[in-house]
Design an enzyme around this catalytic site. Sequence first.
Site, PDB file in Angstrom:
ATOM      1  N   THR A  73      -9.316  13.550 -41.527  1.00 17.02           N
ATOM      2  CA  THR A  73      -7.870  13.624 -41.331  1.00 17.02           C
ATOM      3  C   THR A  73      -7.441  14.762 -42.112  1.00 17.02           C
ATOM      4  O   THR A  73      -7.157  14.641 -43.292  1.00 17.02           O
ATOM      5  CB  THR A  73      -7.134  12.542 -42.053  1.00 17.02           C
ATOM      6  OG1 THR A  73      -7.516  11.396 -41.481  1.00 17.02           O
ATOM      7  CG2 THR A  73      -5.670  12.723 -41.956  1.00 17.02           C
ATOM      8  N   THR A 111       6.147   2.023 -46.529  1.00 21.05           N
ATOM      9  CA  THR A 111       7.304   1.426 -47.203  1.00 21.05           C
ATOM     10  C   THR A 111       7.528   2.009 -48.597  1.00 21.05           C
ATOM     11  O   THR A 111       6.755   2.797 -49.080  1.00 21.05           O
ATOM     12  CB  THR A 111       7.124  -0.103 -47.300  1.00 21.05           C
ATOM     13  OG1 THR A 111       5.789  -0.371 -47.718  1.00 21.05           O
ATOM     14  CG2 THR A 111       7.378  -0.733 -45.964  1.00 21.05           C
TER      15      THR A 111
END
Lengths: 385, 385
Positions: free
Chosen positions: A176, A385
């Site tokens: 990634t 979050t």
Amino acid sequence: MTCRSICAIEGVSASGIKEGKNGLALISASGYTAGVFTQNLVKAAPIELMQERIKKGKFEAVIANSGCANAYTGKRGYNDAVRMSEIAGESLGIDPYHVGVASTGVIGKYLDISLIERQCCDVAKNIGRSESSETLAAQAIMTTDTFPKHALVETDTFSVGGIAKGSGMIAPNMATMLAFLYTDAKINQKQLKQALSQATRRSFNCVVVDGDTSTNDIALCTATGEAGHVNNTEFCTVLETCCRSLAQQIAADGEGATKLIEVTVLSAMNEEAAATVARAVIGSSLVKTAVYGEDPNWGRIVAAAGRSGIEFDPNAISLWIGDGTNRYPLVMSGEIIADLAMAKTAMKGKKVIFEIDLASGKEKATAWGCDLTERYVEINGRYTT
Amino acid sequence: MTCRSICAIEGVSASGIKEGKNGLALISASGYTAGVFTQNLVKAAPIELMQERIKKGKFEAVIANSGCANAYTGKRGYNDAVRMSEIAGESLGIDPYHVGVASTGVIGKYLDISLIERQCCDVAKNIGRSESSETLAAQAIMTTDTFPKHALVETDTFSVGGIAKGSGMIAPNMATMLAFLYTDAKINQKQLKQALSQATRRSFNCVVVDGDTSTNDIALCTATGEAGHVNNTEFCTVLETCCRSLAQQIAADGEGATKLIEVTVLSAMNEEAAATVARAVIGSSLVKTAVYGEDPNWGRIVAAAGRSGIEFDPNAISLWIGDGTNRYPLVMSGEIIADLAMAKTAMKGKKVIFEIDLASGKEKATAWGCDLTERYVEINGRYTT
């Protein structure tokens, strides 16, 4: 201060900004560009855009943001990626069609275009060719990375420099990651593409952090040509060396990592078989946790190799553990000779090296990864979050 | 007390002992037996032995030890596995050739045969047909399992009962598990084998804890025949139900797990494609940590599906999250409609369910797994020491 990566390459200037989770890097460099992209079926909008634009082969600049992956964002996301190239084009006074675009961050969220406009405007003003400019660019693309990744390989006649980001969702078939590579070598696009593909196969594609393949992986290499023509074989070697350095940095900085793991598979039937076994071992959660705990549970390595899908005779293999300085045999031609106390000492440092001889051919490959720690769980348990 | 698993089956008696890490289970039952085995190239000695012996098809008993896998132990390990069958044969007064042998535990260590002799002798004395006997057997095969796994499915005419162990090294193509299944149905060996293969494919092969495939996986099913002939289709369904119950228990008790994750893939081209996508999602470390952190980071689910190797149109899929009671859409036909606050409430319980509609066919499959926690790292960082 001396440049340590992309700004050491003649013709390359850069800068970046990082505000909380949102970063933006801008790199200006003109030349033939080759790219390799994620193999995930779900491709981010900038990847789709780049796969079209790379065909023309000439880039003038790259704009990359962190914090939002612009992935799984449909038509609007695609338009946003196009808009990013326009924003960079306006800032630098170049044709937006020749701007590379990359994104990294949370999937399924739309880009904040006005933020990107403002950041790009700020960054364009500061674009330069210093060590601090290249570092700002490398920092701007970081997500959960803990340090910016730089590499520079210099020869008498030409150089290759790169910056990269990695950290999570790092798996076989491209980490990634975003990697932006530059060279002053004059090299045609076809050779550049082949060199980048081979270097990627032997570096970024051999890094495993957690077995997930991102929607946003991209590696771009631009050749400014300032140093004139170079020997193609030498160029391939230098580019690969640069990519391997970045790949190792990505592995060492895997989310929550405390140790770099290197697995070299020797005496394999072919390079791909060697790489497959190396990646299976490096990707094993059980191997990764054992390394973290400095537990020489080598049976897990044999088990991971055994499930890789590659044929070999388990009773003929040899296995060593080392730390870069010392090297201890664990299995020799199928015979267990593990001295677990010695093996344990080899696991104390920041780097743990396993070598596996498959006794089935002459080819080899290396893969890099990191240990699996409580910190990885912590980082990834609360990402959005 | 009523039997809850194998001792509910007419003709089955069992017992077990667990002393520290070393356990031994003994199950006596006579009948045709089918088996499925690990697909790891590195197979433990008892697996090699069983793959030969299962061809004859009739077993009288099973002996299984925990604490030492007897894997990667060469010729000596093979002889030790044979010796285990002799020890059980002597204790029960039966032909050792008809004894099933299984092991689980550390790889690369030789069996302590004198310990097994002593334990088997003790266990044989207590073998019986009570709820406590079957529980002792289920406990004896536990390694890092936190509870014994039992299942019993009863019909008017016949029953299937089983015990299993799981916990770590649990991956597609059989969990790291031992499962011993018994039925009183009278069924021929060919049908038994087919039924067990199909049930395994839809249960144990769909459990992922950490992506590693063990060297020791085995599931055996013995049909005592006491209940007479049964309908084959019904038998397949009942056996599958029993295996799915054990599979879910294994997933829920994955090392360090706090939540069971269930992924159902709908509208796939075929069952195998559905299972492949479900396993890719359930095996993703990023999905697993997000579930642990109760973070509705659904982009990771889409990304995992996208790297599964199965073709689908990412812009046509739908995705739901649920807890078994409520179910919330996150994506509908490619449109993001995630209400993240609602999605977060669905992650509070002990079970988190994802449903993915691929919009590319009519088949479905379900896979089970668990969250990835700090505790997993802790357990596996110090396993041998």
